[in-house]
Design a protein around this motif. Structure first.
Motif, short mmCIF file in Angstrom:
data_model
loop_
_atom_site.label_atom_id
_atom_site.label_comp_id
_atom_site.label_asym_id
_atom_site.label_seq_id
_atom_site.Cartn_x
_atom_site.Cartn_y
_atom_site.Cartn_z
N GLU A 163 -20.30 -53.78 -3.43
CA GLU A 163 -20.21 -54.13 -2.02
C GLU A 163 -19.17 -53.25 -1.34
O GLU A 163 -18.01 -53.25 -1.73
CB GLU A 163 -19.83 -55.61 -1.86
CG GLU A 163 -20.85 -56.57 -2.44
CD GLU A 163 -20.41 -58.02 -2.35
OE1 GLU A 163 -19.38 -58.28 -1.67
OE2 GLU A 163 -21.06 -58.89 -2.95
N ASN A 164 -19.62 -52.46 -0.36
CA ASN A 164 -18.73 -51.56 0.37
C ASN A 164 -17.94 -50.67 -0.59
O ASN A 164 -16.74 -50.43 -0.41
CB ASN A 164 -17.77 -52.35 1.27
CG ASN A 164 -18.49 -53.16 2.33
OD1 ASN A 164 -19.46 -52.67 2.93
ND2 ASN A 164 -18.05 -54.39 2.54
N GLY A 165 -18.62 -50.18 -1.60
CA GLY A 165 -17.99 -49.29 -2.57
C GLY A 165 -17.18 -49.97 -3.64
O GLY A 165 -16.64 -49.30 -4.53
N THR A 166 -17.09 -51.30 -3.60
CA THR A 166 -16.29 -52.04 -4.56
C THR A 166 -17.18 -52.69 -5.61
O THR A 166 -18.13 -53.39 -5.27
CB THR A 166 -15.46 -53.13 -3.86
OG1 THR A 166 -14.60 -52.50 -2.90
CG2 THR A 166 -14.62 -53.91 -4.85
N PHE A 167 -16.84 -52.48 -6.87
CA PHE A 167 -17.59 -53.11 -7.96
C PHE A 167 -17.32 -54.60 -7.98
O PHE A 167 -16.17 -55.04 -7.89
CB PHE A 167 -17.19 -52.50 -9.31
CG PHE A 167 -17.78 -53.22 -10.49
CD1 PHE A 167 -19.08 -52.96 -10.91
CD2 PHE A 167 -17.05 -54.19 -11.18
CE1 PHE A 167 -19.63 -53.63 -11.99
CE2 PHE A 167 -17.59 -54.86 -12.26
CZ PHE A 167 -18.89 -54.58 -12.66
#
Length: 462
Positions: A163-167
């Motif tokens: 999500e938004n580059g976050t794992f």
């Protein structure tokens, strides 16, 4: 598969050297770590199982290396094989940090053999593992077990949530695992022939995959589909000319044919097509897979005579031998008249000089459409030997782009705060094309240490 916990500080996908090192470094920093290996336990370790050495920078001789191999020479070697297709900042960092690789591994139980002699010219540049890649893997897995790292086999990642580059979490079949930080170290896509065909066309059907059959690029595809920035080209890879009798998958390093620089190489038309003596074999062996791929039916043959016997590391399969070039041609399915002319023309073009396979001796041919620039000796002493060659793909260079801290870049220009990458899945940052013997393991070692450290720091201090 059932893990001990549903959430970890650091989750690592990939059980080769890069993933193992990342897991070990993170655990040594106090993180709770789980490592997922997509292969069964018997085949654990990806392409690390097949390796023999890594290439470390060093100033002065070590117990496992002779002489000096400094940054200037190392960089020149890398620049030559990649033809400048490399991220200089990341590459130079890799070379400098490689100086720590041997001692780091030795401190964790990996054993090395004394400097290698002979015609591979690697005793000064490459540190060889005692017992090869499997010994390295076994030592690191033993160390990981002592640290309490949870390891699961047959644990191929099937889905990932970002999500938004976050794992956030990933799926192994029906099982869901979350973590504060994630390290992607699951290799390239070389065992996925359909993906290879997208890049190479139908000729990829004739390629042999000398690496693990479990590197099908599943995790790489998931990351790219979730917005990771791609690095490298899909048709760039570590492609070696290997024995044509090798199995379709997993033949490993023993299928490589190392006598090219000592003889001549012809295609199915019995014609030479490239300079066999362009440079030392460890700096050129990885171009020959691509060269053979460009020949009719992706087949070639290397031919040597009795003078070259014992001058190279023998492959696992015996050569085809004959007492005449005519007989050899018939045995390997070539036109005898054309092959005899090719050899005769080559022999006539050999210039006077002293043969010395330990140096670029300048012993060359003159007047041929394709001249041999070093180690050119007449092929005139029977019995003659031939090894048939096919392209052997070890690993692909298409991967995810990373920073010097192994953080994965996103296609929108942002950085993932908690996804890190190491090993073949990011090797294209350093290897845009070409290959230098041992540097794949060097990249995995350096970025494995960085990724594990950065992942642990993020997970424990968020």
């Amino acid at each position: 598969m059932k893990t001990l916990h549903d959430h970890y500080d650091v989750l690592v996908a990939g059980g080769g050297q890069a993933g193992l090192i990342a897991a070990i470094v993170a655990a040594e920093k106090g993180a709770k770590v789980c490592l997922l290996e997509g292969a069964p336990r018997t085949y654990r370790g990806g392409n690390t199982r097949h390796t023999r050495n890594l290439r470390p920078l060093h100033i002065g001789p070590l117990s496992v290396l002779s002489g000096t191999y400094d940054e200037a020479e190392y960089w020149e070697d890398l620049l030559r094989v990649t033809k400048g297709k490399t991220n200089e900042k990341l590459a130079r960092m890799t070379l400098r940090k490689s100086a720590e690789a041997v001692s780091w591994l030795e401190q964790r139980g990996v054993q090395f053999q004394p400097p290698l002699g002979g015609t591979l010219h690697l005793g000064r540049t490459n540190a060889f593992f005692m017992g090869g890649g499997k010994q390295l893997l076994n030592a690191l897995y033993r160390h990981a077990e002592k640290l309490g790292i949870e390891v699961h086999y047959d644990a191929m990642v099937t889905a990932i949530e970002i999500e938004n580059g976050t794992f956030k979490r990933l799926h192994v079949g029906d099982h869901v695992i979350s973590a504060n930080a994630f390290v992607a170290a699951a290799g390239g896509f070389e065992a996925n022939v359909e993906w290879l065909k997208e890049a190479w066309g139908d000729i990829a059907e004739n390629f042999l995959i000398r690496g693990t059959p479990y590197n099908r690029g599943g995790l790489l595809r998931l990351l790219l589909d979730h917005g990771a920035q791609q690095i490298g080209e899909p048709n760039q890879c570590h492609a070696v000319a290997i024995d044509g009798r090798a199995p379709k998958f997993d033949g490993g390093i023993c299928t490589r044919v190392d006598c090219v620089s000592l003889g001549v190489v012809v295609n199915e038309n019995a014609e030479r097509f490239y300079d066999e003596g362009e440079d030392f074999w460890p700096k050129r062996y990885a171009i020959w897979g691509r060269l053979v791929a460009d020949q009719p039916n992706q087949v070639a043959h290397v031919i040597i005579d009795q003078k070259s016997k014992g001058g190279f590391m023998p492959p696992v399969f015996p050569a085809t031998t004959a007492n005449s070039i005519d007989e050899l041609a018939r045995k390997i399915g070539l036109d005898a008249d054309i092959l005899q002319k090719t050899i005769a023309d080559f022999n006539a073009a050999v210039q006077p000089g002293a043969f010395d396979h330990t140096t670029l001796d300048g012993l060359c041919t003159n007047g041929l459409a394709v001249n041999k620039t070093n180690w050119a000796r007449p092929i005139d002493q029977p019995p003659y030997s031939a090894y048939s060659l096919r392209p052997g793909i070890t690993f692909t260079y298409l991967g995810v782009e990373v920073t010097e801290k192994a953080a994965m870049k996103m296609a929108d220009g942002s950085l993932s705060p908690n996804i890190f990458a190491a090993g073949e899945i990011m090797a294209g940052n350093v290897l845009g094309q070409g290959y230098l013997a041992g540097i794949g393991m060097t990249i995995g070692n350096v970025f494995g240490r960085i990724a594990g450290s950065e992942a642990a720091d993020y997970a424990l201090n968020r």
